[in-house]
Design a protein around this motif. Structure first.
Motif, mmCIF file in Angstrom:
data_model
loop_
_atom_site.group_PDB
_atom_site.id
_atom_site.type_symbol
_atom_site.label_atom_id
_atom_site.label_comp_id
_atom_site.label_asym_id
_atom_site.label_seq_id
_atom_site.Cartn_x
_atom_site.Cartn_y
_atom_site.Cartn_z
ATOM 1 N N MET A 16 -16.292 -40.663 -6.704
ATOM 2 C CA MET A 16 -16.921 -39.348 -6.601
ATOM 3 C C MET A 16 -18.136 -39.259 -7.521
ATOM 4 O O MET A 16 -18.206 -39.916 -8.543
ATOM 5 C CB MET A 16 -15.915 -38.259 -6.934
ATOM 6 C CG MET A 16 -14.799 -38.178 -5.937
ATOM 7 S SD MET A 16 -13.711 -36.839 -6.368
ATOM 8 C CE MET A 16 -12.656 -36.821 -4.964
ATOM 9 N N ARG A 17 -19.076 -38.400 -7.155
ATOM 10 C CA ARG A 17 -20.320 -38.297 -7.904
ATOM 11 C C ARG A 17 -20.138 -37.493 -9.188
ATOM 12 O O ARG A 17 -19.400 -36.518 -9.235
ATOM 13 C CB ARG A 17 -21.408 -37.680 -7.041
ATOM 14 C CG ARG A 17 -21.154 -36.243 -6.676
ATOM 15 C CD ARG A 17 -22.227 -35.726 -5.774
ATOM 16 N NE ARG A 17 -21.960 -34.335 -5.440
ATOM 17 C CZ ARG A 17 -22.746 -33.604 -4.709
ATOM 18 N NH1 ARG A 17 -23.860 -34.126 -4.235
ATOM 19 N NH2 ARG A 17 -22.452 -32.367 -4.436
ATOM 20 N N THR A 18 -20.873 -37.929 -10.222
ATOM 21 C CA THR A 18 -20.848 -37.226 -11.499
ATOM 22 C C THR A 18 -22.147 -36.469 -11.737
ATOM 23 O O THR A 18 -22.281 -35.786 -12.741
ATOM 24 C CB THR A 18 -20.611 -38.202 -12.659
ATOM 25 O OG1 THR A 18 -21.623 -39.196 -12.632
ATOM 26 C CG2 THR A 18 -19.242 -38.846 -12.559
ATOM 27 N N MET A 19 -23.115 -36.622 -10.835
ATOM 28 C CA MET A 19 -24.362 -35.859 -10.898
ATOM 29 C C MET A 19 -24.957 -35.792 -9.496
ATOM 30 O O MET A 19 -24.598 -36.574 -8.621
ATOM 31 C CB MET A 19 -25.347 -36.458 -11.903
ATOM 32 C CG MET A 19 -25.899 -37.801 -11.533
ATOM 33 S SD MET A 19 -27.172 -38.378 -12.651
ATOM 34 C CE MET A 19 -26.326 -38.362 -14.187
ATOM 35 N N SER A 44 -27.141 -27.660 -4.501
ATOM 36 C CA SER A 44 -26.154 -26.941 -5.280
ATOM 37 C C SER A 44 -24.792 -27.377 -4.783
ATOM 38 O O SER A 44 -24.506 -27.275 -3.589
ATOM 39 C CB SER A 44 -26.346 -25.437 -5.085
ATOM 40 O OG SER A 44 -25.303 -24.732 -5.699
ATOM 41 N N GLY A 45 -23.970 -27.895 -5.690
ATOM 42 C CA GLY A 45 -22.664 -28.363 -5.264
ATOM 43 C C GLY A 45 -21.837 -28.875 -6.417
ATOM 44 O O GLY A 45 -22.302 -28.965 -7.555
ATOM 45 N N PRO A 46 -20.585 -29.250 -6.118
ATOM 46 C CA PRO A 46 -19.705 -29.725 -7.175
ATOM 47 C C PRO A 46 -19.987 -31.184 -7.546
ATOM 48 O O PRO A 46 -20.458 -31.969 -6.726
ATOM 49 C CB PRO A 46 -18.312 -29.587 -6.563
ATOM 50 C CG PRO A 46 -18.538 -29.723 -5.098
ATOM 51 C CD PRO A 46 -19.891 -29.127 -4.832
ATOM 52 N N VAL A 47 -19.719 -31.507 -8.789
ATOM 53 C CA VAL A 47 -19.670 -32.879 -9.273
ATOM 54 C C VAL A 47 -18.277 -33.067 -9.856
ATOM 55 O O VAL A 47 -17.542 -32.086 -10.059
ATOM 56 C CB VAL A 47 -20.772 -33.179 -10.313
ATOM 57 C CG1 VAL A 47 -22.146 -33.054 -9.686
ATOM 58 C CG2 VAL A 47 -20.659 -32.282 -11.512
ATOM 59 N N TYR A 48 -17.893 -34.298 -10.127
ATOM 60 C CA TYR A 48 -16.509 -34.570 -10.481
ATOM 61 C C TYR A 48 -16.416 -35.409 -11.747
ATOM 62 O O TYR A 48 -17.095 -36.424 -11.870
ATOM 63 C CB TYR A 48 -15.816 -35.295 -9.322
ATOM 64 C CG TYR A 48 -15.957 -34.540 -8.032
ATOM 65 C CD1 TYR A 48 -15.084 -33.511 -7.713
ATOM 66 C CD2 TYR A 48 -16.995 -34.825 -7.144
ATOM 67 C CE1 TYR A 48 -15.237 -32.797 -6.541
ATOM 68 C CE2 TYR A 48 -17.147 -34.116 -5.967
ATOM 69 C CZ TYR A 48 -16.264 -33.103 -5.675
ATOM 70 O OH TYR A 48 -16.414 -32.389 -4.520
ATOM 71 N N PHE A 49 -15.571 -34.968 -12.683
ATOM 72 C CA PHE A 49 -15.305 -35.691 -13.923
ATOM 73 C C PHE A 49 -13.800 -35.837 -14.078
ATOM 74 O O PHE A 49 -13.048 -34.890 -13.836
ATOM 75 C CB PHE A 49 -15.867 -34.946 -15.139
ATOM 76 C CG PHE A 49 -17.348 -34.779 -15.095
ATOM 77 C CD1 PHE A 49 -18.195 -35.848 -15.348
ATOM 78 C CD2 PHE A 49 -17.912 -33.551 -14.784
ATOM 79 C CE1 PHE A 49 -19.567 -35.694 -15.301
ATOM 80 C CE2 PHE A 49 -19.290 -33.382 -14.745
ATOM 81 C CZ PHE A 49 -20.112 -34.468 -15.006
ATOM 82 N N ALA A 50 -13.368 -37.016 -14.499
ATOM 83 C CA ALA A 50 -11.938 -37.265 -14.688
ATOM 84 C C ALA A 50 -11.421 -36.483 -15.886
ATOM 85 O O ALA A 50 -12.110 -36.314 -16.881
ATOM 86 C CB ALA A 50 -11.698 -38.753 -14.900
#
Length: 181
Positions: A16-19, A44-50
């Motif tokens: 998944m993208r982080t930026m 404009s959208g979500p990014v994902y971090f563990a």
């Protein structure tokens, strides 16, 4: 599978993208390949971090923009205006954050994908919320594009710092006159 034991993220999360930068550069490359070198895009959208010890990821909502091509339209005085740069991207960012009445500032920063000396960290109330700058030429060349500038900010802290609507006070002390014509 030693890597899987050390990394709490699942294989899907690690992809998944982080930026927002990668997807915006893909869109920019698509437009440039079809003859549109003057491009201004936003996403404009979500990014994902563990999250440590959790299988679910954090999903902050980000806003990003990229500018390529001339920073301003051509005029009789400047038939070939300079390309979009750090200051053009900062102007767009200022338009967004000033419209929301958010107190913000920038400070020098070094991101590996940004041009050294032409990059900054975006701060809202002293907290780092994103980056601003010119994309490093090696990164731009990887996507087959020329000079590119942009920003990516986390909208969570920005929305929290946004001033509510300003209070309205009546300027005129006389009642309105209504006439039927």
């Amino acid at each position: 599978r030693m890597l899987a034991l050390e990394n709490p993220m699942s294989e899907e999360q690690s992809l998944m993208r982080t930026m927002l930068l990668g997807s915006m550069l893909d869109v920019l490359r698509h437009n440039v390949a079809r003859g549109s070198a003057d491009v201004g895009i936003f996403e404009s959208g979500p990014v994902y971090f563990a999250r440590v010890g959790d299988r679910l990821a954090d999903e902050p909502h980000h806003l990003g923009a990229l500018l390529a091509g001339p920073a301003t339209p051509p005029t009789w005085r400047a038939p070939e205006p300079p390309p979009a740069d750090f200051f053009a991207a900062k102007g767009v960012l200022a338009g967004v954050l000033d419209t929301l009445r958010v107190p913000w500032s920038v400070e020098p920063a070094t991101e590996p994908f940004l041009h050294p000396g032409r990059s900054a960290a975006v701060l809202v109330e002293g907290e780092r919320v994103g980056w601003l700058g010119e994309i490093h030429p090696l990164v731009a060349r990887t996507w087959d594009v020329d000079a590119v500038a942009g920003f990516d900010i986390d909208l969570g802290p920005v929305a929290a710092a946004a001033d509510s609507a300003p209070a309205y006070s009546d300027v005129i002390s006389f009642p309105a006159v209504h006439q039927d014509i």
